[in-house]
Design an enzyme around this catalytic site. Sequence first.
Site, PDB file in Angstrom:
ATOM      1  CB  SER A  63       5.048  -8.483 -24.045  1.00  0.00           C
ATOM      2  OG  SER A  63       5.391  -7.873 -25.271  1.00  0.00           O
TER       3      SER A  63
HETATM    4  N1  SAH Z   1       6.438  -3.606 -26.472  1.00  0.00           N
HETATM    5  C1  SAH Z   1       4.892  -3.817 -26.789  1.00  0.00           C
HETATM    6  C2  SAH Z   1       4.349  -4.999 -27.238  1.00  0.00           C
HETATM    7  C3  SAH Z   1       4.809  -5.257 -28.647  1.00  0.00           C
HETATM    8  S1  SAH Z   1       3.794  -6.209 -29.872  1.00  0.00           S
HETATM    9  C4  SAH Z   1       4.277  -3.532 -25.251  1.00  0.00           C
HETATM   10  O1  SAH Z   1       4.850  -3.249 -24.381  1.00  0.00           O
HETATM   11  O2  SAH Z   1       3.145  -3.255 -25.261  1.00  0.00           O
HETATM   12  C5  SAH Z   1       4.656  -6.050 -31.080  1.00  0.00           C
HETATM   13  C6  SAH Z   1       4.561  -4.430 -32.076  1.00  0.00           C
HETATM   14  O3  SAH Z   1       5.375  -4.637 -32.903  1.00  0.00           O
HETATM   15  C7  SAH Z   1       3.102  -4.413 -32.561  1.00  0.00           C
HETATM   16  O4  SAH Z   1       2.517  -3.065 -32.099  1.00  0.00           O
HETATM   17  C8  SAH Z   1       3.499  -4.117 -33.913  1.00  0.00           C
HETATM   18  O5  SAH Z   1       2.527  -3.117 -34.639  1.00  0.00           O
HETATM   19  C9  SAH Z   1       4.903  -3.470 -33.982  1.00  0.00           C
HETATM   20  N2  SAH Z   1       5.890  -3.709 -35.085  1.00  0.00           N
HETATM   21  C10 SAH Z   1       5.765  -4.825 -36.064  1.00  0.00           C
HETATM   22  N3  SAH Z   1       6.693  -4.712 -36.867  1.00  0.00           N
HETATM   23  C11 SAH Z   1       7.268  -3.406 -36.927  1.00  0.00           C
HETATM   24  C12 SAH Z   1       8.137  -2.323 -37.535  1.00  0.00           C
HETATM   25  N4  SAH Z   1       8.637  -2.965 -38.762  1.00  0.00           N
HETATM   26  N5  SAH Z   1       8.339  -1.408 -37.209  1.00  0.00           N
HETATM   27  C13 SAH Z   1       7.626  -0.997 -36.087  1.00  0.00           C
HETATM   28  N6  SAH Z   1       6.648  -1.671 -35.091  1.00  0.00           N
HETATM   29  C14 SAH Z   1       6.614  -2.836 -35.715  1.00  0.00           C
END
Ligand code: SAH
Length: 215
Positions: A63
């Site tokens: 992000s």
């Molecule tokens: N917080 C992260 C950015 C997240 S991007 C950082 O600091 O880098 C969003 C993430 O959510 C992705 O890695 C994706 O794989 C995950 N995601 C999407 N759906 C999900 C679910 N149902 N359970 C767990 N993770 C999920």
Amino acid sequence: MTDDDLATRKMQFLYALRSRGVTDNAVLQAMEEIDRGPFVRGLFAERAYEDMPLPIACGQTISQPSVVGLMTQALQVTPRDKVLEIGTGSGYQAAILAKIARRVYTIDRHRRLVREARAIFEELDLHTITAITGDGSHGLPDQAPFDRIIVTAAAEDPPGPLLAQLKVGGIMVLPVGQSDAVQSLIRVRKHETGLEYDELREVRFVPLLEGLGKE
Ligand code: SAH
């Protein structure tokens, strides 16, 4: 990059955070301590100190730092808190939470992202973070309830199991809305008498998907 260049970029990084509304001292300090560099690897590592979302493995994104700062600030984390993060991604958000909270659990549906994030936590001596592969929309019943919950992928509505696993007096911050449209970042406070919703700003996140990822 020379040490001087790096120092200048980090100063600009912190300045950008402040100018975009990240004013909480504990959050700014955590973001000064946790270098975004190791969480952005490969092609885009050079751009780690720009206030931009960047691509990471498994087609996901780390992000935008100011959004990480604003979400952490909205979560009002205290040193007593046990926090659950859904969407480990690069691990950057979890690392920042770990500087403020007592304990952090973070879940991602991609095994590879969890494995890579664990390695960085280990390198940085962040031993209060537990990273787990799983579908985060079910939460983590074994460790519930949580003082704070942060979701870093967008759902159409706040997932019921997460609301159930939030303590009374607890706070959850998450983006809601259609994945291909602008979403709203909302804050949910759980009171004895029910839930209170606050809309914070517009954001754009990858969607919260069901089940596990391929790698
Ligand atoms: N917080 C992260 C950015 C997240 S991007 C950082 O600091 O880098 C969003 C993430 O959510 C992705 O890695 C994706 O794989 C995950 N995601 C999407 N759906 C999900 C679910 N149902 N359970 C767990 N993770 C999920």
